[in-house]
Design a protein around this motif. Sequence first.
Motif, PDB file in Angstrom:
ATOM      1  N   PHE A 136       1.038  -1.278   0.295  1.00  0.00           N
ATOM      2  CA  PHE A 136       0.133  -0.058   0.008  1.00  0.00           C
ATOM      3  C   PHE A 136       0.724   1.141  -0.114  1.00  0.00           C
ATOM      4  CE2 PHE A 136      -2.195   3.564   2.252  1.00  0.00           C
ATOM      5  CZ  PHE A 136      -3.227   3.416   1.592  1.00  0.00           C
ATOM      6  N   TYR A 137       1.796   1.171   0.946  1.00  0.00           N
ATOM      7  CA  TYR A 137       2.952   2.423   1.015  1.00  0.00           C
ATOM      8  C   TYR A 137       3.568   2.633  -0.349  1.00  0.00           C
ATOM      9  CZ  TYR A 137       6.548   5.280   2.722  1.00  0.00           C
ATOM     10  OH  TYR A 137       7.450   6.331   3.095  1.00  0.00           O
ATOM     11  N   THR A 138       4.162   1.723  -0.902  1.00  0.00           N
ATOM     12  CA  THR A 138       4.714   1.934  -2.217  1.00  0.00           C
ATOM     13  C   THR A 138       3.933   2.363  -3.299  1.00  0.00           C
ATOM     14  OG1 THR A 138       4.289  -0.458  -3.128  1.00  0.00           O
ATOM     15  CG2 THR A 138       6.154  -0.062  -1.373  1.00  0.00           C
ATOM     16  N   ARG A 139       2.628   2.468  -3.260  1.00  0.00           N
ATOM     17  CA  ARG A 139       1.480   2.836  -4.349  1.00  0.00           C
ATOM     18  C   ARG A 139       1.299   4.233  -4.185  1.00  0.00           C
ATOM     19  NH1 ARG A 139      -2.880  -2.220  -3.969  1.00  0.00           N
ATOM     20  NH2 ARG A 139      -1.898  -3.675  -5.603  1.00  0.00           N
ATOM     21  N   LEU A 140       1.639   4.776  -3.034  1.00  0.00           N
ATOM     22  CA  LEU A 140       1.306   6.155  -2.772  1.00  0.00           C
ATOM     23  C   LEU A 140       2.399   7.059  -3.602  1.00  0.00           C
ATOM     24  CD1 LEU A 140       0.772   5.959   1.060  1.00  0.00           C
ATOM     25  CD2 LEU A 140      -0.990   6.048  -0.859  1.00  0.00           C
ATOM     26  N   SER A 141       1.882   8.280  -3.741  1.00  0.00           N
ATOM     27  CA  SER A 141       2.933   9.174  -4.193  1.00  0.00           C
ATOM     28  C   SER A 141       3.783   9.654  -3.330  1.00  0.00           C
ATOM     29  CB  SER A 141       1.879  10.593  -4.888  1.00  0.00           C
ATOM     30  OG  SER A 141       1.413  11.264  -3.719  1.00  0.00           O
ATOM     31  N   THR A 142       4.843  10.378  -3.483  1.00  0.00           N
ATOM     32  CA  THR A 142       6.167  10.744  -2.589  1.00  0.00           C
ATOM     33  C   THR A 142       5.090  11.743  -1.521  1.00  0.00           C
ATOM     34  OG1 THR A 142       7.813  10.773  -4.311  1.00  0.00           O
ATOM     35  CG2 THR A 142       8.277  12.054  -2.405  1.00  0.00           C
ATOM     36  N   LYS A 143       4.564  12.648  -1.997  1.00  0.00           N
ATOM     37  CA  LYS A 143       3.823  13.538  -0.936  1.00  0.00           C
ATOM     38  C   LYS A 143       3.037  12.870  -0.088  1.00  0.00           C
ATOM     39  CE  LYS A 143       0.691  17.522  -1.009  1.00  0.00           C
ATOM     40  NZ  LYS A 143      -0.019  18.346  -1.877  1.00  0.00           N
ATOM     41  N   PHE A 150       2.831  12.175   4.116  1.00  0.00           N
ATOM     42  CA  PHE A 150       1.647  11.973   4.886  1.00  0.00           C
ATOM     43  C   PHE A 150       1.339  10.697   5.667  1.00  0.00           C
ATOM     44  CE2 PHE A 150      -0.502  15.375   1.972  1.00  0.00           C
ATOM     45  CZ  PHE A 150       0.005  16.228   2.334  1.00  0.00           C
ATOM     46  N   PHE A 151       1.697   9.753   4.882  1.00  0.00           N
ATOM     47  CA  PHE A 151       1.608   8.482   5.685  1.00  0.00           C
ATOM     48  C   PHE A 151       2.584   8.395   6.809  1.00  0.00           C
ATOM     49  CE2 PHE A 151       2.111   3.935   6.319  1.00  0.00           C
ATOM     50  CZ  PHE A 151       0.953   3.242   6.238  1.00  0.00           C
ATOM     51  N   GLN A 152       3.765   8.694   6.534  1.00  0.00           N
ATOM     52  CA  GLN A 152       4.917   8.958   7.547  1.00  0.00           C
ATOM     53  C   GLN A 152       4.461   9.743   8.876  1.00  0.00           C
ATOM     54  OE1 GLN A 152       9.062   9.520   6.369  1.00  0.00           O
ATOM     55  NE2 GLN A 152       8.494   8.615   4.493  1.00  0.00           N
ATOM     56  N   HIS A 153       3.870  10.737   8.678  1.00  0.00           N
ATOM     57  CA  HIS A 153       3.514  11.697   9.611  1.00  0.00           C
ATOM     58  C   HIS A 153       2.598  11.096  10.664  1.00  0.00           C
ATOM     59  CE1 HIS A 153       2.157  15.306  11.577  1.00  0.00           C
ATOM     60  NE2 HIS A 153       0.913  14.825  11.439  1.00  0.00           N
ATOM     61  N   ARG A 154       1.465  10.434   9.743  1.00  0.00           N
ATOM     62  CA  ARG A 154       0.365   9.737  10.511  1.00  0.00           C
ATOM     63  C   ARG A 154       0.900   8.557  11.515  1.00  0.00           C
ATOM     64  NH1 ARG A 154      -5.459   9.965   7.786  1.00  0.00           N
ATOM     65  NH2 ARG A 154      -5.544  12.169   7.514  1.00  0.00           N
ATOM     66  N   LEU A 155       1.835   7.825  10.948  1.00  0.00           N
ATOM     67  CA  LEU A 155       2.216   6.623  11.575  1.00  0.00           C
ATOM     68  C   LEU A 155       3.170   7.217  12.904  1.00  0.00           C
ATOM     69  CD1 LEU A 155       3.076   3.758  11.797  1.00  0.00           C
ATOM     70  CD2 LEU A 155       4.794   3.756  10.274  1.00  0.00           C
ATOM     71  N   VAL A 156       3.938   7.928  12.502  1.00  0.00           N
ATOM     72  CA  VAL A 156       4.621   8.641  13.943  1.00  0.00           C
ATOM     73  C   VAL A 156       3.796   9.179  14.905  1.00  0.00           C
ATOM     74  CG1 VAL A 156       6.345  10.488  14.711  1.00  0.00           C
ATOM     75  CG2 VAL A 156       6.613   9.191  12.572  1.00  0.00           C
ATOM     76  N   THR A 157       2.704   9.687  14.498  1.00  0.00           N
ATOM     77  CA  THR A 157       1.604  10.286  15.496  1.00  0.00           C
ATOM     78  C   THR A 157       0.906   9.298  16.217  1.00  0.00           C
ATOM     79  OG1 THR A 157       1.598  12.445  13.739  1.00  0.00           O
ATOM     80  CG2 THR A 157      -0.228  12.147  15.867  1.00  0.00           C
ATOM     81  N   PHE A 158       0.468   8.328  15.339  1.00  0.00           N
ATOM     82  CA  PHE A 158      -0.296   7.213  15.906  1.00  0.00           C
ATOM     83  C   PHE A 158       0.406   6.409  16.951  1.00  0.00           C
ATOM     84  CE2 PHE A 158      -2.033   3.120  15.867  1.00  0.00           C
ATOM     85  CZ  PHE A 158      -3.434   3.094  16.061  1.00  0.00           C
ATOM     86  N   TYR A 169     -10.678   5.557  -0.551  1.00  0.00           N
ATOM     87  CA  TYR A 169      -9.663   5.333  -1.216  1.00  0.00           C
ATOM     88  C   TYR A 169      -9.649   5.848  -2.642  1.00  0.00           C
ATOM     89  CZ  TYR A 169      -7.125   2.110   2.101  1.00  0.00           C
ATOM     90  OH  TYR A 169      -6.499   1.540   3.132  1.00  0.00           O
ATOM     91  N   HIS A 170      -9.024   7.041  -2.884  1.00  0.00           N
ATOM     92  CA  HIS A 170      -9.207   7.750  -4.266  1.00  0.00           C
ATOM     93  C   HIS A 170      -7.712   7.745  -4.496  1.00  0.00           C
ATOM     94  CE1 HIS A 170     -13.425   8.349  -4.342  1.00  0.00           C
ATOM     95  NE2 HIS A 170     -13.438   8.798  -3.217  1.00  0.00           N
ATOM     96  N   PHE A 171      -7.040   6.657  -4.731  1.00  0.00           N
ATOM     97  CA  PHE A 171      -5.551   6.768  -5.158  1.00  0.00           C
ATOM     98  C   PHE A 171      -5.145   5.458  -5.531  1.00  0.00           C
ATOM     99  CE2 PHE A 171      -5.077   4.986  -0.974  1.00  0.00           C
ATOM    100  CZ  PHE A 171      -5.786   5.530  -0.142  1.00  0.00           C
ATOM    101  N   ALA A 172      -3.710   5.406  -6.209  1.00  0.00           N
ATOM    102  CA  ALA A 172      -3.320   4.299  -6.940  1.00  0.00           C
ATOM    103  C   ALA A 172      -3.571   2.915  -6.413  1.00  0.00           C
ATOM    104  CB  ALA A 172      -1.701   4.617  -7.322  1.00  0.00           C
ATOM    105  N   GLY A 173      -3.959   2.197  -7.198  1.00  0.00           N
ATOM    106  CA  GLY A 173      -4.400   0.710  -6.940  1.00  0.00           C
ATOM    107  C   GLY A 173      -5.655   0.446  -6.420  1.00  0.00           C
ATOM    108  N   TYR A 174      -6.472   1.356  -6.273  1.00  0.00           N
ATOM    109  CA  TYR A 174      -7.901   1.068  -5.751  1.00  0.00           C
ATOM    110  C   TYR A 174      -8.873   1.995  -6.425  1.00  0.00           C
ATOM    111  CZ  TYR A 174      -5.746  -0.957  -1.895  1.00  0.00           C
ATOM    112  OH  TYR A 174      -4.893  -2.032  -1.175  1.00  0.00           O
TER     113      TYR A 174
END
Length: 279
Positions: free
Chosen positions: A71-78, A82-90, A274-279
Amino acid sequence: MPEEEINYVFVMLCLGALVIALVVIILIKSVSLVEHLYSYFYKKPLYTHFYFRVKKLSPQHQEFLKQNFLFYTRLSTKQQRFFQHRLVTFVAHKSFEGRDDFEITEEVKLYIGATAVMLTFGMRNFLLNRLQKIIIYPDVYFSTINKVKHKGEFNPHLKALVFSWKDFLEGFDNDKDNVNLAIHEFMHVIQINTHNHKNISAVIFSDANKELENLLKQDHLRHKLINSRYFREYAFTNRVEFLAVLVESFIESPQVFEQNFPEFYKKIKEMLNYHFAGY
């Protein structure tokens, strides 16, 4: 300054503060109304990600995500930022506890936190406030709730999510069987977390869930679901388990899901935004 002038200035300051407060309230209500109208037509929030300062994972932990989360690899760089930020915060907001000598490592926290972030990535509210504690056993454990052995469960009263680490990992080791303990149990958390909440993501989730249940009432669709054997039998235990099983399949085999059950696929996609790549 005469007392009358002081009183006048004080009254004017109070009135000014009141006017500003009213303007702010009207703006907030107006934005909320616009967003609800927007979500009604487009089935998604006006925005999902907005952060004053984006937190980052270490290069080592970023590599861990690339190796373990498709899932993470399918996301854009931006989006990955955001994923990293949410993971650190969670991870910072949750308590992790090991049982039966199980050791809580950074990898354990990353695996569990990344699963939660993956499922809530399309939602604005991602911290799952009705979950505070995550307890991990090395293997199946004896549940004090229903007096049987369990692989995982969510206790909403204790705000605790429990996993067997062995079974947690097995869910990711085979990403083609549509069985993933972590996804399944986190979906139970999300269902509880969105219940009776008024934030826009919770409203979209709840509305789509109701529409999903209405689809299930249609005889031909229900029979198609059962006869296909695409979803395991446990899905038909109750509506709560049905949704959790559907999301397991949605994450692990989205193309097959969409091809065979487009109506249900569309609703899950709306629920998770889910409005991004792969879905």
